[in-house]
Design a protein around this motif. Sequence first.
Motif, PDB file in Angstrom:
ATOM      1  N   GLU C 103      -4.509 -16.915  -2.398  1.00 36.87           N
ATOM      2  CA  GLU C 103      -5.185 -16.227  -3.637  1.00 36.87           C
ATOM      3  C   GLU C 103      -6.538 -16.583  -3.451  1.00 36.87           C
ATOM      4  N   LEU C 104      -7.279 -15.621  -3.569  1.00 34.07           N
ATOM      5  CA  LEU C 104      -8.828 -15.480  -3.587  1.00 34.07           C
ATOM      6  C   LEU C 104      -9.342 -15.095  -4.738  1.00 34.07           C
ATOM      7  N   ARG C 105      -9.982 -15.850  -5.483  1.00 34.81           N
ATOM      8  CA  ARG C 105     -10.739 -15.511  -6.780  1.00 34.81           C
ATOM      9  C   ARG C 105     -12.229 -15.510  -6.731  1.00 34.81           C
ATOM     10  N   PHE C 106     -12.636 -14.231  -6.854  1.00 36.64           N
ATOM     11  CA  PHE C 106     -14.166 -14.372  -6.718  1.00 36.64           C
ATOM     12  C   PHE C 106     -14.876 -13.199  -7.614  1.00 36.64           C
ATOM     13  N   PRO C 107     -16.180 -13.203  -7.713  1.00 37.28           N
ATOM     14  CA  PRO C 107     -17.024 -12.306  -8.343  1.00 37.28           C
ATOM     15  C   PRO C 107     -17.386 -11.226  -7.400  1.00 37.28           C
ATOM     16  N   TYR C 108     -17.227  -9.985  -7.760  1.00 32.81           N
ATOM     17  CA  TYR C 108     -17.689  -8.755  -7.027  1.00 32.81           C
ATOM     18  C   TYR C 108     -18.575  -7.847  -7.650  1.00 32.81           C
ATOM     19  N   PHE C 109     -19.459  -7.445  -6.912  1.00 29.84           N
ATOM     20  CA  PHE C 109     -20.477  -6.548  -7.497  1.00 29.84           C
ATOM     21  C   PHE C 109     -20.430  -5.176  -7.060  1.00 29.84           C
ATOM     22  N   ILE C 110     -20.681  -4.214  -8.154  1.00 29.00           N
ATOM     23  CA  ILE C 110     -20.618  -2.823  -7.664  1.00 29.00           C
ATOM     24  C   ILE C 110     -22.032  -2.339  -8.216  1.00 29.00           C
ATOM     25  N   ARG C 111     -22.633  -1.445  -7.505  1.00 28.36           N
ATOM     26  CA  ARG C 111     -24.074  -0.681  -7.877  1.00 28.36           C
ATOM     27  C   ARG C 111     -23.708   0.428  -8.617  1.00 28.36           C
ATOM     28  N   LYS C 112     -24.318   0.520  -9.998  1.00 26.37           N
ATOM     29  CA  LYS C 112     -24.145   1.605 -10.816  1.00 26.37           C
ATOM     30  C   LYS C 112     -25.350   2.184 -11.076  1.00 26.37           C
ATOM     31  N   ALA C 113     -25.335   3.455 -11.550  1.00 21.90           N
ATOM     32  CA  ALA C 113     -26.820   4.116 -12.143  1.00 21.90           C
ATOM     33  C   ALA C 113     -26.500   4.388 -13.561  1.00 21.90           C
ATOM     34  N   ALA C 114     -27.597   3.832 -14.334  1.00 20.42           N
ATOM     35  CA  ALA C 114     -27.527   4.065 -15.637  1.00 20.42           C
ATOM     36  C   ALA C 114     -27.385   5.614 -16.155  1.00 20.42           C
ATOM     37  N   PRO C 115     -26.760   5.699 -17.275  1.00 22.97           N
ATOM     38  CA  PRO C 115     -26.138   7.100 -17.480  1.00 22.97           C
ATOM     39  C   PRO C 115     -27.257   8.269 -17.660  1.00 22.97           C
ATOM     40  N   LEU C 123     -23.383  -4.592 -11.253  1.00 23.22           N
ATOM     41  CA  LEU C 123     -22.546  -5.096 -12.334  1.00 23.22           C
ATOM     42  C   LEU C 123     -21.630  -6.133 -11.747  1.00 23.22           C
ATOM     43  N   ASP C 124     -20.944  -7.336 -12.375  1.00 28.16           N
ATOM     44  CA  ASP C 124     -20.175  -8.207 -11.812  1.00 28.16           C
ATOM     45  C   ASP C 124     -18.872  -8.039 -12.367  1.00 28.16           C
ATOM     46  N   TYR C 125     -17.837  -8.185 -11.612  1.00 28.99           N
ATOM     47  CA  TYR C 125     -16.438  -8.138 -11.855  1.00 28.99           C
ATOM     48  C   TYR C 125     -15.620  -9.447 -11.344  1.00 28.99           C
ATOM     49  N   HIS C 126     -14.763  -9.978 -12.177  1.00 28.17           N
ATOM     50  CA  HIS C 126     -13.977 -11.015 -11.732  1.00 28.17           C
ATOM     51  C   HIS C 126     -12.729 -10.509 -10.936  1.00 28.17           C
ATOM     52  N   VAL C 127     -12.567 -10.807  -9.566  1.00 24.83           N
ATOM     53  CA  VAL C 127     -11.355 -10.381  -8.787  1.00 24.83           C
ATOM     54  C   VAL C 127     -10.722 -11.279  -8.353  1.00 24.83           C
ATOM     55  N   THR C 128      -9.155 -11.013  -8.295  1.00 26.17           N
ATOM     56  CA  THR C 128      -8.240 -12.029  -7.605  1.00 26.17           C
ATOM     57  C   THR C 128      -7.455 -11.187  -6.657  1.00 26.17           C
ATOM     58  N   MET C 129      -7.573 -11.446  -5.314  1.00 29.37           N
ATOM     59  CA  MET C 129      -6.466 -11.049  -4.223  1.00 29.37           C
ATOM     60  C   MET C 129      -5.547 -11.948  -4.070  1.00 29.37           C
ATOM     61  N   ARG C 130      -4.325 -11.495  -4.012  1.00 29.87           N
ATOM     62  CA  ARG C 130      -3.227 -12.410  -4.234  1.00 29.87           C
ATOM     63  C   ARG C 130      -2.568 -11.570  -2.965  1.00 29.87           C
ATOM     64  N   ALA C 131      -2.077 -12.513  -1.733  1.00 32.07           N
ATOM     65  CA  ALA C 131      -1.113 -11.880  -0.829  1.00 32.07           C
ATOM     66  C   ALA C 131       0.131 -12.718  -0.613  1.00 32.07           C
ATOM     67  N   GLN C 132       1.375 -12.376  -0.585  1.00 31.06           N
ATOM     68  CA  GLN C 132       2.509 -13.089  -0.446  1.00 31.06           C
ATOM     69  C   GLN C 132       3.419 -12.729   0.795  1.00 31.06           C
ATOM     70  N   MET C 133       3.889 -13.311   1.365  1.00 25.89           N
ATOM     71  CA  MET C 133       4.871 -12.840   2.657  1.00 25.89           C
ATOM     72  C   MET C 133       5.907 -13.656   2.743  1.00 25.89           C
ATOM     73  N   ASP C 134       6.908 -13.041   2.850  1.00 26.87           N
ATOM     74  CA  ASP C 134       8.423 -13.860   3.094  1.00 26.87           C
ATOM     75  C   ASP C 134       9.009 -13.242   4.218  1.00 26.87           C
ATOM     76  N   ARG C 135       8.904 -13.510   5.148  1.00 23.09           N
ATOM     77  CA  ARG C 135       9.634 -12.852   6.555  1.00 23.09           C
ATOM     78  C   ARG C 135      10.977 -13.535   6.831  1.00 23.09           C
ATOM     79  N   ASP C 136      11.850 -12.359   7.055  1.00 24.90           N
ATOM     80  CA  ASP C 136      13.364 -12.895   7.485  1.00 24.90           C
ATOM     81  C   ASP C 136      13.312 -13.550   8.669  1.00 24.90           C
ATOM     82  N   ALA C 137      14.441 -14.519   8.677  1.00 27.07           N
ATOM     83  CA  ALA C 137      14.429 -15.552   9.719  1.00 27.07           C
ATOM     84  C   ALA C 137      14.721 -14.966  10.905  1.00 27.07           C
TER      85      ALA C 137
END
Lengths: 278, 278, 278, 278
Positions: C103-115, C123-137
Amino acid sequence: VNAPERILPDIQAQIDHRSMAINRVGVKSMLHPLKVSSATGEIVHTVAHADMYVGLPPDQKGTHMSRFVEILQDFDGAIDHPGMHALMLAMLQRLEARSGWIELRFPYFIRKAAPVSGLSSLLDYHVTMRAQMDRDASDLSFLSGSPSANGFQLTVKVQVPVTSLCPCSKEISDYGAHNQRSHVTITAELSAPVSLEELVGMAEDEASCELYGLLKRQDEKYVTERAYDNPKFVEDLVRDVAGRLDADDRVRAYVVESENFESIHNHSAYALIENHKH
Amino acid sequence: VNAPERILPDIQAQIDHRSMAINRVGVKSMLHPLKVSSATGEIVHTVAHADMYVGLPPDQKGTHMSRFVEILQDFDGAIDHPGMHALMLAMLQRLEARSGWIELRFPYFIRKAAPVSGLSSLLDYHVTMRAQMDRDASDLSFLSGSPSANGFQLTVKVQVPVTSLCPCSKEISDYGAHNQRSHVTITAELSAPVSLEELVGMAEDEASCELYGLLKRQDEKYVTERAYDNPKFVEDLVRDVAGRLDADDRVRAYVVESENFESIHNHSAYALIENHKH
Amino acid sequence: VNAPERILPDIQAQIDHRSMAINRVGVKSMLHPLKVSSATGEIVHTVAHADMYVGLPPDQKGTHMSRFVEILQDFDGAIDHPGMHALMLAMLQRLEARSGWIELRFPYFIRKAAPVSGLSSLLDYHVTMRAQMDRDASDLSFLSGSPSANGFQLTVKVQVPVTSLCPCSKEISDYGAHNQRSHVTITAELSAPVSLEELVGMAEDEASCELYGLLKRQDEKYVTERAYDNPKFVEDLVRDVAGRLDADDRVRAYVVESENFESIHNHSAYALIENHKH
Amino acid sequence: VNAPERILPDIQAQIDHRSMAINRVGVKSMLHPLKVSSATGEIVHTVAHADMYVGLPPDQKGTHMSRFVEILQDFDGAIDHPGMHALMLAMLQRLEARSGWIELRFPYFIRKAAPVSGLSSLLDYHVTMRAQMDRDASDLSFLSGSPSANGFQLTVKVQVPVTSLCPCSKEISDYGAHNQRSHVTITAELSAPVSLEELVGMAEDEASCELYGLLKRQDEKYVTERAYDNPKFVEDLVRDVAGRLDADDRVRAYVVESENFESIHNHSAYALIENHKH
């Protein structure tokens, strides 16, 4: 003091050769249940993070940490201006110290009536009470002294959540106005007791609108229109609260801050006024 | 500046009649990606919480919040002593202000070699860089000035995680000694540049042992024994780091703190020394 | 592996006799600089808190903690769907494990144009990326597999700050309407790559209004009126975002939440919809 | 219900046409003073963050937020297994809902005696009590039901701070061993009441040593030696606590975690075991 304690060496009491005084040493962030006195004398039960420190002379190696814990656990009074003074004296005596610092941080609750329905509910405020004492070496009168003398100083900080509504947004828009939750924070060094309720009131009176735990529909109409009728920049909030604190003789010095959690940005607008009156 | 902006009223620029100056007003807790210069000139990429404020004269109703955001977003230099000075000048000019305050709070990374295996890894430190400037009304030279003059003041704060091992526990116990992670925090007002690496080093050298991201078994044996050989009370930590800061002429004033997250309690031991050298 | 390591006993590799498997064991909250791939392939520099765990079989006493640190420090790719897969395979191989969690938790930034003004800002967003793996024996093909097969599962969580404006307050009031900052959080289990920008867009499109780092007066007029024209309860926010996620075949399961930091209360309004599509 | 309320439109009660049920909607992070029942029936005063949600049917536009606040403010019982059940029934009835979720997060205090001196002090623990209820549409008996039936489910989570001492560090070092504060967290779904004190005890018994608020020198010697005599990996901690929970028939399912705030690193070691017994 039983046998085992007597034979274990007391490292903290040894002589230190660095000749360097320590401004503050003790325990930090001790969580403890606490009773706080309200303006009407009622007891409010809460939980505090407590920091308790004393000054350490240059020749002393260490303080006795367990005594701070004993003092806090033995204190069963209520926290207010005289309560903080009593806690300070207990600490200075037990630690044989000439200067001390006690900071208690806790949520505090005030019962409020909704503006139209009159329904009652609690609102929570973050409070910090900080006592400092620095007594002169030759002055032995401090034990009988009152909280307002002998180098005892009490600073009270209240963080008051309110509504702020932007005057610019209201003025330039054909309808609506962005508004948001703001924290107005008053940090006041007191020369005489001022209740938490009074300090909170100064911030709430000067906001676009105050907050409530419980609002029915007629109340929600009222607070919406009240905020729209009463727009305030972050600058207006601190100026108007500062005016209240300037006029109060019990306040020796203050800092007033406002942080507006802007509803149109992901950062805050912020302002601060500080005034040492002497 | 396009047509719509011209015709919308500028509320913030209006005259204010309360005759009350504001010490600091601006934006708070803006999250922004940042480049920081290391001691060796390398760039460390990080993310900062930025506070940017100016002083507001008594007759001005409000500041222009969007300009702070523009200044930060336009800044593409690296953060260090001259970088903070450049950012401050840009802010004062763009806001037409006589005083300013900029605080950047960010994690910083230093590459370290494990003590025995020599394996390399990063360690993270929480850093605060705070610039303040208050220029005299009659002094127009500030634009060409260097960071070390003209009322510019830089304060650097580093929070350094270390190991502390209790001398009392070691002395009184037949074996073992409780130890724990501690935060040694140096807050230094600088008269000349001091790198983050140097400040971190002062704290790490004086701890029971420094921390590492990556340790192999032979390294773990080393740090365990090193901490046991080098016990320190929270009082020792602040005294020994204060001795280092006293000896450094580039440090005009400092606060050194240590918070030990005691492994035998659920609260911290804490000490603080502060020294204004002038 | 040098001499000292060879002779120190390897306690973690000993046999454990409690016959109890451990679902996840490893390192938690390791702060590390990171590169993240944007939708357009650009690199966004950020700082992440990383958790890395593997499953431990019943007969093994302990895992090898230092290897997790080595794997993260050696990874110099960019984080995205295939990047998370590569990091997972590296961990499972180095730790000789059959299941893993990153699990990685980080701020992420996206460039936006005012309307209206079109001015650009991050603008900053809090992002979590979570990878899980369970491989058969019995399945040895996982090393050559693609991210979409072999038991690899990626969950992406974005916390999107937006404006919400209360429909009830607007309807019952003669003028104005309370509004506030809200966090719309999408947690999506993906069967095919979806960019962070796409997930953020789903939340922003369905809010009363989206946020911007930088707004000029004409923009502020726009966002004020846009929110007033587009009132949404916390229930509306989660229903409308859920509708978007229902329609996207790349999303296998999701949770959508909204927390509105009410400007008239000191607590939040909250709603949650969850949907496992299979 | 007075006149103004009657004539204001009730937007939340309108029909919603998106045909989408909402799993949970209500108030979040409401701070409120609370009484909790201890194992011996004593009252512990604390302050809780409360989340209270109900399920919303597809055809209903919104819930009535103010009612959640009323229910919590009207509740003057003590929190324990039957207290949570009573609060849940009050919420479901007042909101006319078929499913609900209540989560209370609060610090809790237990009085402990120091191991040698016997001195008494409080220790603080973070507790979460979560009640869920999902009652069948045709089952009207729930009002008279006991907490252990009718779809009522209580999950209790205690975070217990302890000392952990590293077996590897002890084994490979000539003297000393790194140790640190750890959080052992038990999350238990209960089929019959289990006191907070019992859950806390399971974690403390299996740690290298338990923590105390107040320790004199002879106590400090004891806890130092006890931890050294009783080294535990993060894996050992979760396995040994899991063994205790496996053996307790009142625990239907559990997660046990340990996070060790390593004194030699700036990150944590972590392990988790989860078991659904049915």
